[in-house]
Scaffold this motif. Structure first.
Motif, PDB file in Angstrom:
ATOM      1  N   TYR A   7      31.277  29.899  42.743  1.00  0.00           N
ATOM      2  CA  TYR A   7      31.749  31.188  43.258  1.00  0.00           C
ATOM      3  C   TYR A   7      32.651  31.879  42.246  1.00  0.00           C
ATOM      4  N   ARG A   8      33.048  33.095  42.580  1.00  0.00           N
ATOM      5  CA  ARG A   8      33.981  33.819  41.720  1.00  0.00           C
ATOM      6  C   ARG A   8      35.349  33.133  41.751  1.00  0.00           C
ATOM      7  N   PRO A   9      36.161  33.372  40.692  1.00  0.00           N
ATOM      8  CA  PRO A   9      37.395  32.597  40.553  1.00  0.00           C
ATOM      9  C   PRO A   9      38.291  32.565  41.788  1.00  0.00           C
ATOM     10  N   MET A 191      43.014  32.917  34.207  1.00  0.00           N
ATOM     11  CA  MET A 191      42.434  34.139  34.762  1.00  0.00           C
ATOM     12  C   MET A 191      41.936  35.070  33.665  1.00  0.00           C
ATOM     13  N   PHE A 192      42.589  35.085  32.510  1.00  0.00           N
ATOM     14  CA  PHE A 192      42.328  36.127  31.515  1.00  0.00           C
ATOM     15  C   PHE A 192      41.622  35.647  30.253  1.00  0.00           C
ATOM     16  N   GLN A 193      41.432  34.353  30.093  1.00  0.00           N
ATOM     17  CA  GLN A 193      40.811  33.880  28.855  1.00  0.00           C
ATOM     18  C   GLN A 193      40.117  32.544  29.101  1.00  0.00           C
ATOM     19  N   LYS A 194      38.860  32.434  28.635  1.00  0.00           N
ATOM     20  CA  LYS A 194      38.066  31.219  28.853  1.00  0.00           C
ATOM     21  C   LYS A 194      37.699  30.618  27.491  1.00  0.00           C
ATOM     22  N   LEU A 259      46.980  31.841  42.544  1.00  0.00           N
ATOM     23  CA  LEU A 259      47.079  32.156  41.108  1.00  0.00           C
ATOM     24  C   LEU A 259      46.543  33.546  40.761  1.00  0.00           C
ATOM     25  N   SER A 260      45.361  33.851  41.285  1.00  0.00           N
ATOM     26  CA  SER A 260      44.718  35.114  40.943  1.00  0.00           C
ATOM     27  C   SER A 260      45.592  36.304  41.367  1.00  0.00           C
ATOM     28  N   GLN A 303      38.185  38.926  23.674  1.00  0.00           N
ATOM     29  CA  GLN A 303      38.383  37.580  24.195  1.00  0.00           C
ATOM     30  C   GLN A 303      39.253  37.461  25.445  1.00  0.00           C
ATOM     31  N   MET A 304      39.866  38.553  25.878  1.00  0.00           N
ATOM     32  CA  MET A 304      40.690  38.470  27.092  1.00  0.00           C
ATOM     33  C   MET A 304      40.221  39.511  28.106  1.00  0.00           C
TER      34      MET A 304
END
Ligand SMILES: *Cc1c(COP(=O)(O)O)cnc(C)c1O
Length: 394
Positions: A7-9, A191-194, A259-260, A303-304
């Protein structure tokens, strides 16, 4: 059970990895137990042989800790993870389990102080040499490679000056020489970088920061593919004992649920505060990954997926002016921590980076007027007013 993201984060953060006991509890249970009992001698034998699933001892694995690891895997898109007692236990494990005497590490020198200690001071004692470089200049990575380079290590954005390292480009260099890239992703948050999607092999977090997010407990985690964890980390982890307490794992699981929302809100406020500071006559410079004037805005776009909950700024007038601002704040508290519900401010030159030489600090862009702000969850306008009033007095 597969750790793959379904699912989505925001959904994975609430449900990912849940293991329910026979009681069907809604909220995750805390399994405060060291060991586990076996119904028969044969069952014990099968479990030790790995022929039957189940827990053996909480230094190896524990159901509450397992839920935290699985939820993080789902969020990060990683196959496997090991949760640890602190961020530094995670960084130390990821680095030490990857090398042996005679190997070489390349790392960006803008590192969290304790990470720099492991690479610069601890590992050389065991015969692992390191080259520290300016990681923002991509050619430095390839230039530092030796035939025995096994690991590359970086943080992005960096602490405290929020400089960006191009993760995909460093991963390409690492791959071309058969080295593994380890990324400390604390400042970016999951949340912002994988980093794994950008080509890194291993991601580490201090869960103490945004993942707990409410200033309660220490924790850390290392995530990667199953093969790397099995071959490198599995035995190291079992036999050196950096395990996370089940109570802290539970606290972190509860932190993940929000967190999100927390990172979104803190980033919104940080963006507003960064814009306010950038237009203020007493501020020399603002570095904020969400602003177009960030010197590496092009890499950030690649990247973010968001700005940052952190802001770095230089106050005109050096240390005296910076202290004036800090001492004039009423809501924003002075603390070296970050990623908390409470907004926090720190003067790196005299606290987190005081042990560096003047030259080393200058290389990192830290001067006497530099302040780092970790934006929390207070009302945005209250934060803006607090900072405006403190600046007026400073
Ligand atoms: C805080 C931090 C660490 C260390 O984490 P602890 O949980 O304090 O051990 C490592 N790297 C970065 C970037 C951090 O901010």
């Amino acid at each position: 059970m597969s750790n793959a993201r379904k699912y989505r984060p925001a959904t994975e953060l609430v449900h990912g990895g849940t293991l329910r006991s026979g009681f069907g509890e809604t909220s995750e249970a805390i399994f405060l137990t060291q060991g586990f009992v076996y119904e028969t001698a044969e069952a014990a034998e099968a479990r030790f042989k790995g022929e039957e699933p189940g827990f053996i001892y909480s230094r190896y694995a524990n159901p509450t800790v397992d839920m935290f690891e699985r939820r993080m895997c789902a969020l990060e898109g990683a196959e496997e993870a090991r949760a640890m007692s602190s961020g530094m236990a995670a960084v130390a494990a990821a680095l030490l389990c990857s090398v042996k005497a005679g190997d070489h590490v390349v790392a960006a020198k803008a590192l969290f102080g304790s990470c720099r200690y492991i690479i610069e001071t601890l590992m050389p004692r065991y015969g692992v040499e390191a080259t520290l470089i300016d990681g923002a200049k991509i050619e430095n990575w390839a230039d530092a490679v030796r035939p025995n380079t096994k690991v590359m290590f970086l943080e992005s954005p960096t602490n405290p000056t929020l400089e960006i390292v191009d993760i995909a480009a460093v991963a390409e260099v690492a791959n071309s020489v058969g080295a593994k890239l380890i990324v400390d992703n604390v400042f970016a948050t999951p949340m912002f970088q994988k980093p794994l999607e950008l080509g890194a092999h291993v991601v580490v977090y201090s869960a103490t920061k945004h993942i707990d997010g409410q200033g309660r407990c220490l924790g850390g985690i290392v995530l990667s593919d199953k093969q790397w964890i099995d071959e490198h980390l599995h035995d190291y982890f079992r036999h050196t004992g950096p395990s996370l307490s089940p109570f802290n794992a539970w606290t972190l699981l509860k932190g993940l649920e929000t967190l999100s929302l927390r990172v979104k809100q803190a980033t919104y406020s940080a963006g507003r505060i960064a814009d306010f500071l950038a237009s203020h006559p007493k501020i020399e410079r603002v570095i904020y990954p969400g602003r177009e004037d960030h010197p590496q805005a092009d890499i950030i776009k690649r990247q973010m997926t968001g700005g940052s909950t952190l802001i770095c700024c230089d106050v005109k007038g050096g240390k005296k002016a910076a202290y004036g601002l800090e001492n004039g704040l009423k809501i924003v508290r002075m603390s070296n921590n970050l990623g908390d519900a409470k907004s926090l401010i720190t003067h790196p030159a005299t606290t987190t980076h005081k042990s560096l030489t003047d030259e080393a600090r200058a290389e990192l862009g830290i001067d006497d007027g530099t302040l780092r702000i970790s934006v929390g969850l207070e009302d945005t306008d209250d934060l803006l007013e607090d900072i405006a009033e403190a600046l007026a007095k400073a």
